[in-house]
Every structure is written in C-alpha cells, then in structure tokens.
Design an enzyme around this catalytic site. Structure first.
Site: not given
Length: 798
Positions: A522, A746, A443-444, A652, A604
């Site tokens: 991304q 993680r 994952s980013p 996303r 964002y």
C-alpha cells in the site's frame, strides 16, 4: 399537616407538556412505593404488573389516553429468550400467553415469481389485542389502577407527587420531550414509507415478497398471529410512494382519519394479490408513516425513567419493539428489587439494557437500510438474494443458518460456486493474472517499527508469520513515498534502494515459504497527518522540537487544534509528489510485490484532496467532486502506467467522513466509479479518520454497507473492512454478495494463524488454505483436559 394535591389539566393531545418543575428527588432510600406509569402499551403494563407482584403494598397508577381495546397494530412476535424471562418472572402471564401463540418455523422469500423457503427459525406470535387483554387482566388482578381514556398529568407534577415515574409513552413520548435537555434525544427519520395492515387468513411462513412496479420496488412483510389472521406490512421508498400516488390517496381522506387509507389498502391488496391469494386487506387506524429511530443519551433524570419506544426504537423488520419494551420492564423491575436506592437502580437498569439495545439497534439499522437499498440486490441469483435478505441484519449468519437449514444453505453455496465441503471464504478470487486462493486479506496495519523507512527483521517476522498463517493476500502497512510523506519517524518507506532491497527480502521469504500467498503493498503519503509521534507515544500528536518536518496538503488546514498547519501544494509540488509515487511503484514492481494499493483514505494526502472538509482549493484541484478527484486520479494513472500490466491495482477510500458536510455514500460511489474507469481492479472500502471531530457509528462489520453499495452500483470488486472478526462473518458477507474479499486487522494481531485456524474449526482441508509442512501437526485443535466424569454404574436404594 396533610397536603392536598390536584393534578393539572393535561396538555393538548400529541404535544409536549412543559416541565414546570424539576423532578422531585427520590423520596425512598430503597424501593419506590408510589409509582406513576405513562402509557398503556405492553411495556408499561408489564412493568406495572411486575412491580405490583414484587410488592403488593405499592400504589401503582397507569395512564393510557386510548380506550382499553384500542390498538394500532395487529400481531406481536416474541422470541424464546423474551418468553423465558416472562416465564421466570411471572408464570401466570406466561401461561396465559401460551394459549394464544401461533408458532411456525419457515421464512418464505418471493422474488420474480420464485419462492425460496428457509426453515428452522422458530417464531411465536399472538394478536396485540390479546397481549394487551392478558396484561390488563393481570394488572387488575394484582391491584394496579388503570386509567384509560385519560391523559396523564404533566410529568413534572407526577415527578413531584410520585416516588417513580415510568415514561412508556412511545416513540412520540411527551415525557421525553418535556425533559429533552436532560434525556438529549436524537431522532432519525428514514427513507421508506410503510403501512401496517392485516389479512383474514394465516400465512404458513414469515413471508417477504418483492413487487417490481412501474413506480418502483415495493415489499411486503407478512406473518401469522392467529389461526385466521396475519400481519401485513407494505413498505417502499418515499419517492416510490409518491410516484405511485399513495400520498394523494392519503390527502383524499384527511378529514376522516379512520378511513383515510382505504384507497391505499385496496391498492396494496391488488399489488400483492398473489401473496394474499386475492384476499382483501384491512386497516386499523393505519396510516402511511416513516420509521424513526430514537436514541437517548440518558434514560433517566431524577425519578423519571424512560422505557420501551420512549427510550429507543428498532426497525420492525427485525420484530423488536414489543420484545425490547418487555425486556426493559423485566430489567427495571429486577434492578429496583436488587439495588438499595432508586438512583442506583435506575443507573443499573440503563447500564444493563443499553448494550443490548444498542446491539439491537445496529442490527435493525442494517436491516432497514437493506430494505431501503433493495433495488441494488434485485439482479442477484434468486437463492443468493434470499440468503442476503436472511442475513441482512448480521444477527443470522452463514453458520447458524447452516445449522437451521443445511439444505437451503448448501443450495446457496452450490449456486455461488463453492466446491463440496468448501466454505465460501475458501473459494478462489482472481484479479487480473493474480488468483488469490481464498478471500481473506491481512489488512494494512501501521507498525511504526522501521528505521529511516527501512523495514527490518520485525517486518519480516510480522508479515511472514501472517503469510504462513494462511491468508490469501497479506498487505503491507502504508509504505510512504518520501521522507516527508511519513506519518511518524517509524513508518516504512520505498524511496531508497536500501528500502527496496528490504522489501525484496520479505517478498522472497513469503513466496518461497508460503507459496500461494500474495503480498500486496500500500503506497501513500501522510499529507497533513504527518510528523507525529509513534502511536504508543501519542496518537496524532506532533513531534516535539527539531524532529518535526514541514507538512503539505490540499489546503492549509491542520488536522486538529495543536497540529502543524500544512502548506498548500503548488502545481510544481504536485508534479513532484506524483513522480515520488511512480518511483515507489517501480521499486515495488522490481521487489516482486504482487499487488499495489493506492491509499486514498483516512485523511492522508490523496484522501485530503477528495474530502470537501479538507480541500478548500479554488483552482482546478478543488471545488466540485470531479475537480477534487483530479490529483488522486493523476497519481493513479501515473502509477498504473509503470505498474506491470498483469498485476492488479486497488484503491483504498474513506466512503464517509462521519462528519457533516463531508464525503457522502453517494460521493463514495462516484469516487469508486472514477477509479474503476481509470483501471482500478478493486476498491478497498474503509471509512473515516479524515477529520478529528468525526462521529463513527461503530459496530460489527459496520463499514461493510458502504462496500456493499459500491459493489452493486459500480459492478466492481470490493474489499470490505471494519470490525469483521469471525470466519462466520467472512462467510456470511462473501456468500451474500456484499463483498468479494474481507480484510481483517486486529484478528490477525491476536492470531497470526487466523485463517489456518478458521479452516481447522470448520473442518476444511481443501486447496483454499494450506498448512505449511512444519505446522501440519498443529492442524487439529489441541485436546483439553477431561471435563466430564464417569457416570455411576449402579443406583442403590437407601
């Protein structure tokens, strides 16, 4: 001087009795001697028996407003874990239960005239009336005073009169309501109606049957609880219940509560005639009801403590209500025995039980929502549908189902397309001309380690290590399209040639040293969440002094108090930012990136246009969802136009803001559908981080239901993210059809070789994951020191 105390007249049936005084401070420094229990269900009765058995000198009184033989259900299912606790704490009760259990191993799922059976599950059930009789007998043997057909006195009076008050008065607890300000209950009413019934024969398995009627989908949950009896629960969405006219059947008998459901009972028997073999159903004070999840911020106040459904509820589809209440009683009794003061005991009880209950409630919530959304899954292949149902709560997984019933699981895998000995996570997946060799995505993750936006050796090692670690797709962090679009001074960018060259270097390394691993980028813009400190210096805290740069956003709303207020973007500025995205996309294509993801999540810039909480514009880019989508879609179209046709592009999104008035699950489906219509190849489904006062419902794979819904309502591939931590979770979600790819963050920070190790632990050596040649010697789990000892050869007598 002796004080005479008279119990006050109880309040009206079903109403909250007022707390006329504060609970009395505990009168004992160790174990309470005078105990009042409100509610004669299994939890209250078992607590009474345990506490009396532990100290026969205790004075324990239990109030139950119904008669001893009144019960509102039929069968009760108890797990081996719960039974083990009962056996250890009270062998007499355990032995009595053993004589009445009906046991079975199979689960039948019947859908569209096809039945699939999964075995090895292990259930034990008995009649609720039998359970209550066993507990009544035990309480009387021990000397507990049982007061049936009697409303309990006001809880405040009990709290003043007794050392301990145990409120086991159920989901509609009047005790909880009396002290609502202290317990702070939160009740959530769900979307299905259900009716609790019985049949006078025994199913030979736990049976789930789906009926697709002219009014909508209905389902039956059935299981045996005696050699000649089964519990039958009929459930359906509220709108289906109304369309079928069940609400009218109820109103016809509203003056006769015991017979009000007769028309409903007969209709249910006809709808599920095949499952019942044409036999009738019977009711027992049964009424159509809507399940309510009960959560309390506190479980005790003074010397009053909540137990069972008064403290918490979990949906019946995972069979947990009686189980949780009995386990509560065990824990409460143990804590009262072990702790020196009542206050410490009640705190320890809640500390011990709350994590277990919250875990169960998360599983129950996943299960009930699966049934609420049942129509989404009706067109799945039959075996996959059955597997999806079995794993709906995430308590049953691919791995333990494979152990319970390897033949069924292997059949599901074959139907899905797994090659022999290939776990679902190692099946390939194609997006345009890009074929990912497995379903694992790194994952980013923002690293905050770039200099002037240039990724350096850290990024080469970070991304390169995870590519060598076997994932099918490695995603960069959010790469910003302008200096002002960065979150922090340490964020990476793609707005200069020097940055492009650095990304090219990383792509070249991955493609040459980890062939078969794709590298995705991304692209995003921080919007109102920019110009902040590095994460470890202060998450989302504004930069100090001259380091700040001005922020822009859909609307001039700061992220949180103390944050910089952004400038509302003009049309000219929108056009300039759109060009920044396309320029970055061209550079990414030239740098040989394999996939591009547009970041429209987490508050964002583009996400800020989508959410009604952050977009208050009154022009063409604000207002209804279609208008809020306008600018993100313009950016998507511009990027898609310059991004190579053969390379996939994903988006996303935050599928919910976890805040009132924000993006809803229905909005998320509409947003996803819009991007797919514009050419998105997959939707990467995250949630939240849009507003600072969000209230996420964390838990294992807690964001997956949003991806699941988008996948089934739009037909588009999805990437699931959010607390997916084990390869078993990945296999389960993929095989159930809830997602196409799983993105893990993680776990890849903990172990860069997570995917390689997942293969080794499953004994997989196929093409879905390839160990780099220098690493092959490590493809087997290292041996550990010997832990067993040689067994004696001889046993000598004395």
């Amino acid at each position: 001087m002796e004080r005479t105390v008279t119990a006050p007249t109880p309040g009206a049936r079903g109403t909250a009795r007022p707390a006329t005084a504060l609970p009395h401070p505990p009168t004992t420094t160790s174990h309470p001697q005078r105990i009042a229990i409100i509610g004669g269900g299994p939890g209250g009765l078992y607590a009474a028996a345990l506490l009396k058995r532990l100290d026969p000198t205790r004075e324990i009184t239990l109030w139950e407003r119904n008669a001893p033989d009144d019960t509102f259900g039929f069968g009760v299912v108890l797990s081996d874990e719960t039974l083990g606790g009962i056996e250890h704490a009270d062998p007499v009760v355990y032995e009595a239960l053993q004589h009445h259990f009906t046991r079975w191993d199979d689960i039948d799922i019947v859908h569209r005239n096809t039945r699939h059976t999964s075995g090895g599950h292990g259930f034990a059930a008995l009649g609720r009336q039998q359970l209550l009789e066993i507990l009544h007998t035990r309480c009387r043997e021990l000397g507990v005073e049982l007061r049936f057909r009697t409303e309990a006195p006001y809880p405040a009076w009990l709290a003043e009169t007794y050392d301990l008050v145990i409120a086991a008065d159920g989901v509609h607890s009047t005790t909880r309501e009396a002290y609502a300000q202290e317990f702070r209950p939160r009740l959530t009413t769900h979307r299905c109606r259900y009716l609790w019934l019985a049949a006078d024969f025994a199913f030979d398995a736990f049976r789930f049957e789906i009926a697709e009627t002219e009014h909508g989908v209905m389902q039956l949950h059935g299981y045996p609880y005696a050699p000649d009896a089964s519990t039958v629960i009929v459930e359906m969405r509220e709108e289906v219940w109304r369309a079928a006219g069940f609400n009218e059947s109820e109103s016809e008998g509203e003056n006769e509560p015991d017979t009000a459901t007769v028309p409903s009972v007969d209709r249910c028997a006809k709808i599920f005639a095949d499952a019942l073999g044409g036999r009738p159903l019977r009711a027992n004070k049964s009424t159509w009801t809507t399940f309510r999840t009960v959560v309390n911020d506190r479980w005790s106040h003074g010397n009053v403590v909540l137990l069972g459904d008064a403290a918490h509820t979990a949906h019946f589809s995972i069979g947990s209500g009686t189980k949780l209440a009995v386990e509560d009683a065990l824990a409460l009794a143990a804590c009262l025995e072990e702790r020196p003061t009542l206050a410490e005991a009640l705190a320890a009880y809640e500390e011990e039980r709350r994590p277990v209950v919250e875990s169960t409630q998360r599983a129950a919530r996943a299960s009930l929502e699966w049934f609420e959304n049942l129509p989404l899954y009706l067109d799945q292949p039959p075996r996959q549908f059955a597997f999806n149902l079995l794993t709906r709560s995430r308590r049953v997984t691919h791995d333990n189902l494979r152990l319970r019933d390897p033949h069924f699981t292997a059949a599901v895998e074959r139907e899905f397309g797994c090659q022999p000995a290939t776990p679902p996570m190692f099946t390939p997946f194609r997006l345009r001309e890009l074929t990912l060799r497995n379903r694992v995505v790194v994952s980013p993750m923002d690293m905050y380690s770039a200099t002037d936006g240039v990724p350096g050796d850290f990024h080469l090692v970070h991304l390169g290590a995870r590519a060598l670690g076997g994932a099918g797709l490695v995603m960069t962090e959010m790469v910003c399209v302008s200096p002002e679009g960065r979150i922090t001074p340490g964020c990476a960018g793609l707005y200069t040639d020097q940055q492009a060259e650095a990304w090219q270097r990383i792509a070249t390394f991955i493609h040459s040293q980890a062939p078969g691993t794709a590298l995705g980028i991304q692209l995003g813009h921080s919007g109102r969440k920019g110009s902040t400190k590095l994460m470890w210096e202060g998450m989302d805290e504004p930069l100090a002094g001259d380091g700040n740069w001005p922020l822009v956003a859909a609307s001039p709303i700061p992220y949180r108090p103390g944050s910089q207020t952004p400038h509302e973007l003009t049309r000219t500025q929108l056009a300039a930012i759109r060009e920044q995205f396309t320029a970055a996309a061209r550079r990414a294509a030239d740098a040989d990136l394999d996939l591009l993801e547009l970041h429209c999540a987490h508050g964002y810039l583009l996400s800020g246009f989508l959410s009604p909480l952050t977009n208050h514009r009154t022009d063409a880019y604000g207002g209804p969802l279609a208008a809020r989508l306008r600018f993100p879609l313009e950016v998507f179209d511009a990027v898609r136009e310059v991004w190579p046709e053969e390379r996939p592009m994903t988006v996303r999104i935050s599928a919910t803001d976890w805040a009132d008035g924000g993006t809803t699950a229905e909005d998320a489906v509409a947003i996803a559908r819009a991007f797919v219509a514009h050419g998105a190849d997959a939707i990467d489904v995250s949630t939240g981080q849009v507003v600072a006062d969000e209230r996420p419902e964390y838990g294992r794979s807690y964001q997956t239901p949003f991806a699941d819904r988008i996948r089934h309502e739009t037909g588009a591939p999805v990437i699931a993210v959010g607390a997916i931590s084990s390869w078993d979770d990945v296999n389960s979600l993929i095989l159930a059809g809830r997602t196409d790819l799983c993105a893990l963050a993680r776990p890849h920070l903990y172990d860069p070789n997570w995917t390689l190790h997942a293969a080794a632990e499953q004994g997989y050596e196929g093409p879905g994951v390839v160990w780099p040649a220098p690493y092959r010697a490590g493809s087997r789990r290292p041996r550990t020191g010997r832990t067993d000892a040689p067994k004696p050869r001889l046993t000598l007598g004395s």
